[in-house]
Design an enzyme around this catalytic site. Structure first.
Site, mmCIF file in Angstrom:
data_model
loop_
_atom_site.group_PDB
_atom_site.id
_atom_site.type_symbol
_atom_site.label_atom_id
_atom_site.label_comp_id
_atom_site.label_asym_id
_atom_site.label_seq_id
_atom_site.Cartn_x
_atom_site.Cartn_y
_atom_site.Cartn_z
ATOM 1 N N PRO A 98 -13.316 11.844 -11.050
ATOM 2 C CA PRO A 98 -12.853 12.562 -12.251
ATOM 3 C C PRO A 98 -13.221 11.787 -13.510
ATOM 4 O O PRO A 98 -12.908 10.603 -13.637
ATOM 5 C CB PRO A 98 -11.335 12.621 -12.045
ATOM 6 C CG PRO A 98 -11.031 11.489 -11.121
ATOM 7 C CD PRO A 98 -12.214 11.320 -10.231
ATOM 8 N N ALA A 134 -9.164 14.692 -15.303
ATOM 9 C CA ALA A 134 -7.719 14.676 -15.509
ATOM 10 C C ALA A 134 -7.246 16.005 -16.084
ATOM 11 O O ALA A 134 -7.656 16.401 -17.180
ATOM 12 C CB ALA A 134 -7.336 13.524 -16.433
ATOM 13 N N TYR A 259 -1.893 5.799 -17.377
ATOM 14 C CA TYR A 259 -1.223 7.047 -17.713
ATOM 15 C C TYR A 259 0.194 7.018 -17.139
ATOM 16 O O TYR A 259 0.634 6.011 -16.613
ATOM 17 C CB TYR A 259 -2.068 8.235 -17.244
ATOM 18 C CG TYR A 259 -3.416 8.240 -17.946
ATOM 19 C CD1 TYR A 259 -3.485 8.337 -19.335
ATOM 20 C CD2 TYR A 259 -4.603 8.064 -17.246
ATOM 21 C CE1 TYR A 259 -4.707 8.293 -20.002
ATOM 22 C CE2 TYR A 259 -5.827 8.016 -17.902
ATOM 23 C CZ TYR A 259 -5.866 8.125 -19.277
ATOM 24 O OH TYR A 259 -7.072 8.061 -19.934
ATOM 25 N N GLY A 400 -20.042 7.586 -10.786
ATOM 26 C CA GLY A 400 -19.532 8.108 -12.048
ATOM 27 C C GLY A 400 -20.572 8.251 -13.138
ATOM 28 O O GLY A 400 -21.227 9.275 -13.261
ATOM 29 N N ARG A 401 -20.739 7.218 -13.936
ATOM 30 C CA ARG A 401 -21.636 7.332 -15.091
ATOM 31 C C ARG A 401 -23.080 7.582 -14.682
ATOM 32 O O ARG A 401 -23.821 8.251 -15.406
ATOM 33 C CB ARG A 401 -21.511 6.078 -15.955
ATOM 34 C CG ARG A 401 -20.112 5.931 -16.538
ATOM 35 C CD ARG A 401 -19.987 4.779 -17.509
ATOM 36 N NE ARG A 401 -18.594 4.630 -17.936
ATOM 37 C CZ ARG A 401 -18.183 3.788 -18.870
ATOM 38 N NH1 ARG A 401 -19.070 3.008 -19.478
ATOM 39 N NH2 ARG A 401 -16.911 3.708 -19.194
#
Length: 435
Positions: A98, A134, A259, A400-401
């Site tokens: 995510p 998210a 978070y 991811g990136r």
């Protein structure tokens, strides 16, 4: 079918029916087939007759290199073996983690055509599991005003066509449910106030947290009451129900990166003295209650994932030992996989960022909590990812990136690892571009 009759329900964007898919022949361009032509007879004869020792040595070196790099017959890369989680079979172990895109342009929590393109293109690119960014369980749970959400029923349809597109492309799709807590109401592109709290008069809101401790220079959050904590637990469960209605095949609970849930876990942030603070049992209570509420909401055969920061990289704060202890509890409460990351909980810490820097945490959680894990963080090369799986350090790899740069990273990885293109889920339209 007439063009005017086409709708999302009856349109197969791949251009072929499922029944006919396996009849499609993998066609390679003739120039690709003959790209490695044999040496000309004249040149071969010349080499045989008069090649000097330097040329012969160079040839032997090249042959040795080719032999070492060749994949042994029958040894399929672990990256491209299926993975079973409850009733879900994921086609491979290359997953999209995510990553927030801040692209709910109407500030209503609804994903847009951008999200369709973003996620479906990576499903077409060969990823096994796509984990949506998210997704807030309530408006004040957003990280920014442009975050997506599942806090009301009107958002279900906005997600449904995206999930269906991903599944049509052969991947599975999960959603990450989140509440940002004290890291909510922050700026992003198109909103302004980057790295700051967005003022209420410009679309921001009062943030909440387990204790009234601010994250860096962000506004001071309001401490949650016990009743409000119970309400948020219910919001996670309700959002999970909407995820099921939208067609998601798995739910991930975001308990990482500073978070709200990780704010409760971390002793440097959570200063409560009631049942949701104090020792580890108190600090993990919020997460466990959310896991229990979500587990009974989603189908029994649907896998439940939890993303956790294994350390906050700060003395006296959240660490690997506590992560392992919590992971053992999560497994007992029906969690099927722990998505291991690090950091994001407290600001101004030094993180030793380098390739594989988070892999040891995934390995230890996997071994000591006896639960499947994923590894993420500067894993960019196919052989690097394969080596992690071969060493038993994780069960799946999240790209991811690198996936933002290359939506078809899995296809390139499969080529690098020697997998035949015929074994990959190339859409018919892309076969001519197969490696």
């Amino acid at each position: 079918m007439m063009q005017d009759d086409l709708t999302h329900d009856n349109f197969d964007f791949r251009g072929f029916s499922k029944e006919n898919r396996h009849e499609t022949e993998l066609i390679r361009d003739e120039e690709e087939r003959s790209s490695k032509k044999p040496a000309k007879a004249g040149k071969a004869g010349k080499n045989k007759a008069g090649k000097n020792s330097k040329d012969a040595g160079r040839e032997r070196k090249a042959e040795k290199k080719a032999a070492v790099s060749a994949k042994p017959q029958g040894k399929r890369p672990l990256l491209f073996t299926p993975m079973q989680l409850r009733g879900l079979t994921v086609r491979n172990r290359v997953w999209l983690p995510p990553m927030d895109t801040y692209s709910a342009y109407a500030w209503d929590g609804k994903p847009t055509p951008f999200h369709y393109q973003h996620y479906v293109s990576r499903a077409l690119g060969g990823f096994g599991l796509i984990i949506a960014e998210a997704t807030a369980v309530c408006p004040e749970g957003r990280i920014s005003p442009k975050d997506v959400g599942l806090w009301e029923d009107s958002q279900i349809e906005a997600w449904r066509w995206i999930v269906q597109g991903v599944r049509d492309a052969g991947a599975a799709m999960a959603v990450q449910l989140n509440h940002a807590g004290r890291k909510g109401s922050t700026g992003c592109f198109g909103v302004g106030h980057d790295g700051e709290s967005v003022p209420v008069e410009e679309g921001g809101w009062q943030t909440v947290a387990p204790s009234p401790n601010a994250y860096g220079s962000y506004v001071v959050p309001r401490e949650l009451s016990v009743d409000e904590i119970h309400t948020i637990v219910g919001q996670f469960a309700a959002a999970a129900g909407r995820a099921v209605a939208a067609g998601f095949q798995s739910v991930e609970i975001h308990a990482a990166h500073g978070y709200l849930i990780s704010q409760f876990l971390d002793p440097l942030v959570n200063e409560r003295t009631d049942e949701y603070g104090g020792d580890l049992n108190g600090r993990m209570r919020f997460l466990v209650e959310i896991v229990d509420a979500v587990r009974v909401t989603i189908p029994q055969d649907m896998p439940l994932l939890v993303r956790i920061s294994a350390t906050d990289w700060a003395a006296g704060g959240w660490d690997l030992g506590q992560t392992i202890a919590v992971s053992r509890v999560l497994k007992d409460h029906g969690v099927d996989l722990v998505d291991v990351s690090t950091g994001g909980i407290v600001p101004d810490v030094t993180i030793p960022v380098k390739p594989n820097y988070q892999v040891p945490f995934a390995e230890q959680v996997r071994k000591q909590a006896d639960v499947p894990t994923t590894a993420v963080g500067l894993i960019t090369k196919p052989k690097q990812a394969e080596k992690i799986l071969r060493a038993g350090e994780a069960d799946a790899i999240e790209i991811g990136r690198a996936a933002l740069r290359d939506p078809a990273w899995p296809m390139r990885a499969a080529h690098k690892l020697g997998l035949d293109p015929a074994e990959l889920p190339y859409p018919d339209q892309y076969i001519r571009g197969a490696y």
